[in-house]
Design a protein around this motif. Structure first.
Motif, PDB file in Angstrom:
ATOM      1  N   GLU A 135       0.810  -1.228   0.000  1.00 30.62           N
ATOM      2  CA  GLU A 135       0.000   0.000   0.000  1.00 30.62           C
ATOM      3  C   GLU A 135       0.844   1.280   0.000  1.00 30.62           C
ATOM      4  O   GLU A 135       0.509   2.242  -0.703  1.00 30.62           O
ATOM      5  CB  GLU A 135      -0.953  -0.028   1.195  1.00 30.62           C
ATOM      6  N   HIS A 192       3.399   1.897  -1.552  1.00 32.44           N
ATOM      7  CA  HIS A 192       3.953   2.079  -2.896  1.00 32.44           C
ATOM      8  C   HIS A 192       2.847   2.093  -3.953  1.00 32.44           C
ATOM      9  O   HIS A 192       3.088   1.831  -5.127  1.00 32.44           O
ATOM     10  CB  HIS A 192       4.950   0.960  -3.204  1.00 32.44           C
ATOM     11  N   ARG A 193       1.643   2.407  -3.503  1.00 33.74           N
ATOM     12  CA  ARG A 193       0.453   2.367  -4.358  1.00 33.74           C
ATOM     13  C   ARG A 193       0.629   3.186  -5.634  1.00 33.74           C
ATOM     14  O   ARG A 193       0.317   2.727  -6.740  1.00 33.74           O
ATOM     15  CB  ARG A 193      -0.735   2.875  -3.544  1.00 33.74           C
ATOM     16  N   GLU A 194       1.138   4.393  -5.507  1.00 32.49           N
ATOM     17  CA  GLU A 194       1.263   5.279  -6.672  1.00 32.49           C
ATOM     18  C   GLU A 194       2.210   4.675  -7.715  1.00 32.49           C
ATOM     19  O   GLU A 194       1.924   4.685  -8.923  1.00 32.49           O
ATOM     20  CB  GLU A 194       1.783   6.657  -6.221  1.00 32.49           C
ATOM     21  N   LEU A 195       3.316   4.122  -7.239  1.00 30.92           N
ATOM     22  CA  LEU A 195       4.273   3.490  -8.150  1.00 30.92           C
ATOM     23  C   LEU A 195       3.634   2.295  -8.858  1.00 30.92           C
ATOM     24  O   LEU A 195       3.747   2.145 -10.085  1.00 30.92           O
ATOM     25  CB  LEU A 195       5.500   3.025  -7.364  1.00 30.92           C
ATOM     26  N   GLY A 202       0.778   3.390 -11.258  1.00 28.78           N
ATOM     27  CA  GLY A 202       1.165   4.338 -12.307  1.00 28.78           C
ATOM     28  C   GLY A 202       2.210   3.811 -13.266  1.00 28.78           C
ATOM     29  O   GLY A 202       2.659   4.530 -14.165  1.00 28.78           O
TER      30      GLY A 202
END
Length: 585
Positions: free
Chosen positions: A359, A361-364, A367
């Protein structure tokens, strides 16, 4: 045109336009001839559509055409074509098919003097390949193995040889003598002998419900009344004892029924032994091929896994008849929900735990494309959120994992990152996989207790058996994935050695890529290793055929030996306008 070229893998700048100038036929009647039935796939019939005048109206669908199905029973005296003309078309179609090597889609015209002109002939591209020719008599029935596993794609040639070997051994352990054949890159089993054997034909329908699914079951049930599959008294062929189980099987099943916890322990011990089994890979191409060719059988481990799994399947199949009048289908399904001891469910829950740890590192992860994330993981460039441990436990799996020609997750974890992305989109805590599983398991236990109470009120042997089998279903039915899971370790070893062999052949200039080795059979590889035969033309042809079959969106669940899709023989379903008919997934 652009879409067609992209689908077929043709470069847009590599095509040219051809202009054809030709004499036209003054057509009295014209149309289309298919040398195989394009709707059913039958190679025993040809189909003619005809209309007076030029054939453009028939081809583009604007003319009302006369339709003929020619199956050797003699054409009817009707429409715009005489019986002699229909017979000439049928004979001409057979000659074209023979000369051109495949069923043909032919445009034709009769001129006003009665001369037949052939305007165009091309392969019927929509047909599924027909079963291979056989010297065995009569019409034969082939049922496909992959559809119930959701496996639509074809199998590579190397995967096909390994799977035939694996399935033959598995079916033999059940006492099933089923010939496995390759049709269109898919695995089909010849069930004809079991269909014609008086002692097994009726039980075959129940057997199919366990391992082949409702579509195959409906086909076989329908064909049991077909005269071509009538029982043959006094004859027992190789598949005649298909559903008989010997003393060894009975002992294994009774043992699992008596002590289910011990049976589960044996299953998971056998899996762990296979996982930890030390493997040494030879260094030369000849030694690697010899190791690949050697099939290792460990009967003790096969029994440890097979009979508990079979017992779980049998008790599940026994529930509907035992609970008839006590429980409906939905209630039985509820008992089979949230099933413990299922390696695939445990894998999904383990991946959910990875997603929770990921969670931060959600954006990585959301995306970046799965392919880029996979490359970064393999290069050691991603933060640690438990994926390495997950792949250590489950990296030998993948989609279409029974095909050794397909990369495992440990080689290409892009599909795992795609699944992780899906889990990261779950924001409602009540829809989390672990909560859903807990609710299903609690509902199953409650329903089991209720149905057991109802069964006891029957005060009969059937009631006692129903209660016993309900409990055993919860304890053993979850093992159904364990057999394949155990077998994947042997396939992983075989794939690794195959790729090592491919690397050796690439270094010798005999392959373009190490992965090309998956498009050769073991006898072909033996010819390459022993005699230096160059396989690259064969590989290119097979890759092209594989890519074409990968685009196929419909695979028949059952075929007759003349290529007929057996489902087209079933009575049409009536529709109330509100019901979707199909296989739920």
């Amino acid at each position: 045109a652009r879409a067609y070229r992209e689908t077929a893998g043709i470069a847009h700048d590599a095509v040219q336009m051809a202009v054809v100038v030709q004499r036209m036929v003054d057509a009295a009647v014209a149309g289309v001839l298919f040398t195989a039935d394009p709707l059913t796939g039958s190679r025993s019939a040809c189909v003619v559509d005809a209309a007076p005048g030029p054939g453009t109206g028939v081809v583009d669908g604007t003319a009302a055409a006369d339709h003929y199905v020619l199956d050797g029973t003699g054409p009817e005296e009707r429409g715009c074509l005489a019986p002699a003309e229909l017979e000439e078309l049928r004979e001409t179609g057979e000659r074209l098919q023979r000369e051109l090597g495949a069923p043909q889609d032919v445009e034709w015209a009769y001129d006003r003097s009665g001369t037949l002109w052939l305007l165009q002939s091309r392969p019927i591209t929509t047909l599924f390949p027909a079963p291979p020719a056989t010297e065995r008599p009569g019409t034969r029935l082939y049922v496909e193995f992959g559809h119930v596993q959701g496996m639509l794609q074809p199998v590579t040639p190397a995967g096909m040889s390994a799977l035939k070997e694996l399935l033959a051994g598995m079916l033999a352990s059940f006492g099933l003598g089923v010939e496995i054949v390759d049709i269109g890159g898919r695995l089909y089993g010849d069930l004809t002998d079991a269909m014609r054997d008086p002692s097994t034909r009726r039980r075959l329908v129940k057997f199919l419900a366990v391992d082949f699914g409702p579509r195959a079951q409906a086909v076989v049930e329908h064909l049991l009344d077909d005269p071509r599959f009538a029982p043959v008294a006094g004859r027992r062929r190789g598949g005649a004892a298909a559903l008989a189980m010997g003393p060894r099987a009975a002992a294994g099943i009774l043992r699992a029924l008596a002590r289910p916890a011990a049976a589960r322990a044996r299953v998971f011990d056998a899996i762990e032994r296979r996982r930890r089994r030390p493997v040494e890979d030879p260094s030369t191409a000849r030694e690697l091929l010899a190791a690949i060719e050697t099939t290792e059988r460990r009967d003790d481990e096969i029994g440890d896994v097979t009979w508990p799994v079979v017992t779980g399947l049998l008790v599940t199949a026994a529930l509907p008849p035992l609970l008839k009048g006590v429980a409906d289908e939905d209630e039985i399904r509820t008992v089979l929900g949230g099933m413990p001891h299922n390696v695939t469910i445990e894998m999904d829950l383990a991946l959910w735990e990875v997603a929770r740890r990921a969670e931060p590192h959600r954006e990585l992860l959301l995306g970046t494309s799965p392919d880029e994330l996979a490359a970064a993981h393999l290069a050691g460039e991603l933060p640690d959120f438990g994926l390495a441990d997950f792949l250590e436990a489950y990296g030998h799996r993948c989609a279409a994992e029974v095909d050794i020609g397909v990369p495992r997750w440990s080689e290409d974890p892009a599909p795992v990152f795609a699944m992780l992305g899906g889990y990261l989109l779950v924001t409602d805590p009540e829809q989390a996989p672990d909560r859903r599983f807990e609710r299903a398991a609690a509902g199953a236990e409650a329903m089991l207790a209720e149905l057991a109470r109802r069964a006891r009120r029957m005060r009969s042997v059937r009631g006692l058996l129903a209660g016993f089998f309900l409990r055993r279903a919860r304890e053993l039915a979850g093992l159904r994935e364990a057999g394949k899971f155990a077998g994947l370790y042997a396939l992983l070893d075989r794939r690794r050695r195959l790729l090592l062999l491919g690397a050796e052949l690439r270094a010798e200039g005999l392959l373009e890529r190490a992965e090309d080795v998956a498009f050769l059979t073991l006898p072909e590889l033996r010819a390459v290793v022993d005699r230096g035969r160059d396989p690259r033309a064969t590989v290119a042809e097979r890759r092209s055929e594989y890519a074409r079959e990968m685009r196929r969106r419909t695979v028949p669940v059952a075929l007759l030996s003349d290529g007929t899709d057996a489902e087209t023989l079933l009575p049409a379903h009536g529709s109330d306008g509100r019901t979707l008919i199909g296989m739920g997934a």
